[in-house]
Design a protein around this motif. Structure first.
Motif, short mmCIF file in Angstrom:
data_model
loop_
_atom_site.label_atom_id
_atom_site.label_comp_id
_atom_site.label_asym_id
_atom_site.label_seq_id
_atom_site.Cartn_x
_atom_site.Cartn_y
_atom_site.Cartn_z
N ASN B 47 0.82 -1.21 0.00
CA ASN B 47 0.00 0.00 0.00
C ASN B 47 0.85 1.25 0.00
O ASN B 47 0.33 2.36 0.02
N THR B 48 2.14 1.06 0.04
CA THR B 48 3.05 2.21 0.12
C THR B 48 4.13 2.06 -0.94
O THR B 48 4.67 0.97 -1.12
N ARG B 50 7.81 3.34 -1.55
CA ARG B 50 8.92 4.02 -0.88
C ARG B 50 9.96 4.44 -1.91
O ARG B 50 10.44 3.62 -2.69
N GLN B 90 6.22 7.33 0.58
CA GLN B 90 7.17 7.77 1.60
C GLN B 90 8.49 8.06 0.90
O GLN B 90 9.01 7.21 0.17
N LEU B 92 12.39 8.83 1.36
CA LEU B 92 13.48 8.68 2.32
C LEU B 92 14.69 9.45 1.80
O LEU B 92 15.33 9.02 0.85
N VAL B 120 17.38 9.66 6.23
CA VAL B 120 18.19 8.50 6.58
C VAL B 120 19.67 8.88 6.47
O VAL B 120 20.18 9.11 5.37
N ARG B 127 24.60 -0.47 3.53
CA ARG B 127 23.17 -0.64 3.78
C ARG B 127 22.60 0.54 4.55
O ARG B 127 23.22 1.04 5.49
N LEU B 128 21.43 0.98 4.12
CA LEU B 128 20.75 2.11 4.75
C LEU B 128 19.31 1.80 5.12
O LEU B 128 18.73 2.46 5.98
N PHE B 129 18.71 0.85 4.39
CA PHE B 129 17.28 0.61 4.50
C PHE B 129 17.02 -0.88 4.75
O PHE B 129 17.82 -1.73 4.36
N PRO B 130 15.86 -1.20 5.35
CA PRO B 130 15.55 -2.62 5.55
C PRO B 130 15.40 -3.36 4.20
O PRO B 130 15.18 -2.74 3.16
N GLU B 131 15.52 -4.65 4.31
CA GLU B 131 15.38 -5.56 3.18
C GLU B 131 14.08 -5.33 2.42
O GLU B 131 13.02 -5.14 3.04
N SER B 133 12.51 -3.03 0.91
CA SER B 133 11.62 -1.96 1.35
C SER B 133 11.50 -0.81 0.36
O SER B 133 10.63 0.05 0.52
#
Lengths: 356, 356
Positions: B47-48, B50, B90, B92, B120, B127-131, B133
């Motif tokens: 639903n998002t 990113r 969203q 980032l 962020v 790495r900066l963001f979750p898997e 995502s």
């Protein structure tokens, strides 16, 4: 409008909340996460656990709390045999856009983390995060800050006009009602936003300054301290040192939350269940006297900018008027240093909600 | 170590990248999103949407680009009959922790957005963001910045020692190879991190300064400008005004990317397909002379801090030595104002990758 962040920590709050409170509340949080977080459900739907920390300020205190939450969740995964499924964590630090996020990033955060970091600017009384994206919401000493001073207490023609005072605990019922109504509106907005943002099963951990339902307004020590400051200001107004109208229009936007306020807010919202609600006492040494001189100094550091702005004082660090305000406050506040232990109890409310 | 952000924009880059380039590239981005973004797949899983903006700086330029991306995606949803499924967005914003995120939040971002904002902090080489995502990654004028000056060019005992120069385009092959190897390592780290962070079908939009594969190093105008500055510094070293060793150890950590560099990097990584790759010319008025005086002034503003630090100059805004450096640079650089149009072409590379 005075912003929530400009008014930062006020005397007792300074002692009651933040780091000291966190240490005490850590045990409660650990217990509640272990009991209430449904990791089987979470691990089947997401590889990431997102933790929002609402009202993080520069992070000094809340970073400990969020790191503790991560450790507890990891431990829970291990103890339940989900070791291979330990998720990645993302902590979303929130505060108003005027917060000093640069300091959070460069000074407060350790250079090596076991979680991903993001900062989210904005008021937590509105939407901040995408739909169904948060698993744990932590808000320590944030929710008792009102989004604004209730308008009616600033209105000379209103029965709720708060003449001669800067707080509600010893004011008229109309003033107290205006504070309570503002808190209700704010907490409704807060819960409505979080209801959309949290996943089903997500936990919300709230810590606010508080009073038990049976305690009368006049018995709340947080109010005494604000009254002492208000009384100092009024003395000065009567002596013509500051404007009385300015004192009348200055009000501290903090609400002392009662358990019943939260129960009713959760019922109005309908999307959360109350998993735990308890008053607690975060003071480590409840029988020792409070160092009120230090507290007044902290208050000047925290409130000085706001007061200077409100009263039109330039160079407030070198201002004689400000010195006078806080000297008088200091003299009045010192009587609270030997406050009876019973008044130091049950002044923080810990609430755990679960998103249905 | 000189950080990427301290060295900010360098002469030609200032003209070639950021806002002007964004306007030109906007059309390319719009086209590529409309053609390549699989919204049926995305809308069934999330639903998002990113969007990560890597190397956002204070946001002045990249905010336009990300807002444009959101508009294009929304338009795509409408045109494909998915109007009722338009997701939340969203954005980032990423840059190094020392970036001024406070300015991004308080000045650059509009107070009302149709997207959620997060910042962020960290190097995009890790790495900066979750898997899984991220759906869209945008990096305008970021990837050509090396994570560091290659070590061997600072080593007096290495055949790659870059004595007497501050850049690689007119230096020895060993120096050029060291720059190329550093870029390869950096782009590998970049792609490896993004491969984990992006969802399958996610799009990456990259914009870097560039040269066509057939162009020799000595023909790259970005190099001429750095050489002009390096030559000014060497003149001053020979006159004893600054330390020659300091000039030898100063190098601009920017790599001019060739299409082949990207093709090979994508092959080494293996997780992305190249959906589009083209050299372009983002200068709006290619036949007009460049205002090199303005460019030198901008360079001083952008590079001044770094140069002052490197050369141990205090109060660099009032420094005679700094005035001298940039006066000499100005005189040398002015010859490029009438640069032939052919040298202004194909100096930016636009690459679109899709996560397999």
């Amino acid at each position: 409008m005075t912003t929530v962040l400009e008014v930062n920590l006020v005397i007792l709050e300074l002692r009651l909340c933040q780091r000291e409170a966190s240490i005490i509340v850590e045990a409660l949080i650990n217990e509640v996460i272990a009991e209430k977080l449904d990791i089987e459900n979470i691990s089947s739907t997401s590889n990431t656990i997102r933790i929002a920390d609402l009202g993080c300020a520069s992070g000094t205190n809340t970073i400990f709390a969020t790191q503790n939450i991560i450790e507890v969740v990891e431990k829970l995964y291990r103890s339940k045999g989900f070791e291979s499924k330990i998720p990645e964590f993302q902590v979303l630090f929130n505060d108003l856009p005027t917060n000093d996020f640069n300091t959070l990033f460069t000074s407060s955060l350790p250079s090596e983390n076991n979680y991903f970091v993001a900062a989210v600017p904005g008021s937590f009384h509105g939407r901040l995060f995408p739909e169904s994206s948060l698993h744990i919401v932590h808000c320590s000493c944030g929710l008792h800050w009102l989004s604004k001073v209730p308008e009616e207490i600033l209105n000379k023609d209103s029965p709720a006009w708060n003449k001669g005072k800067i707080y509600y605990t010893s004011a008229s019922d109309q003033v107290a009602d205006a504070y309570a109504s503002q808190f209700d509106r704010d907490v409704d907005n807060f819960l409505n936003a979080r209801a959309v943002e949290m996943v089903s099963g997500g936990l919300m951990l709230l810590l606010t300054i508080a009073a038990a339902d049976g305690v009368s307004r006049s018995e709340m020590p947080q109010g005494w301290v604000h009254d002492a400051f208000g009384s100092s200001l009024m003395d000065m107004a009567k002596e013509g040192l500051i404007s009385e109208a300015k004192v009348d229009s200055f009000n501290v936007p903090i609400y002392i939350v009662r358990p019943n306020d939260m129960v009713r807010a959760v019922e109005r919202n309908g999307c959360f269940s109350i998993e735990r609600m308890q008053l607690t006492d975060p003071l480590l040494k409840i029988d020792e006297p409070l160092d009120m001189h230090a507290s007044v100094t902290h208050t000047r550091a925290a409130l000085g900018g706001l007061i200077a702005k409100h009263f039109g004082i330039e160079k407030h660090f070198e201002s004689e008027i400000m010195d006078e305000m806080f000297d008088r406050f200091d003299k009045k506040a010192v009587v609270f240093s030997t406050m009876e232990p019973r008044y130091k109890k049950n002044i923080v409310l810990f609430v755990t909600l679960k998103r249905k």
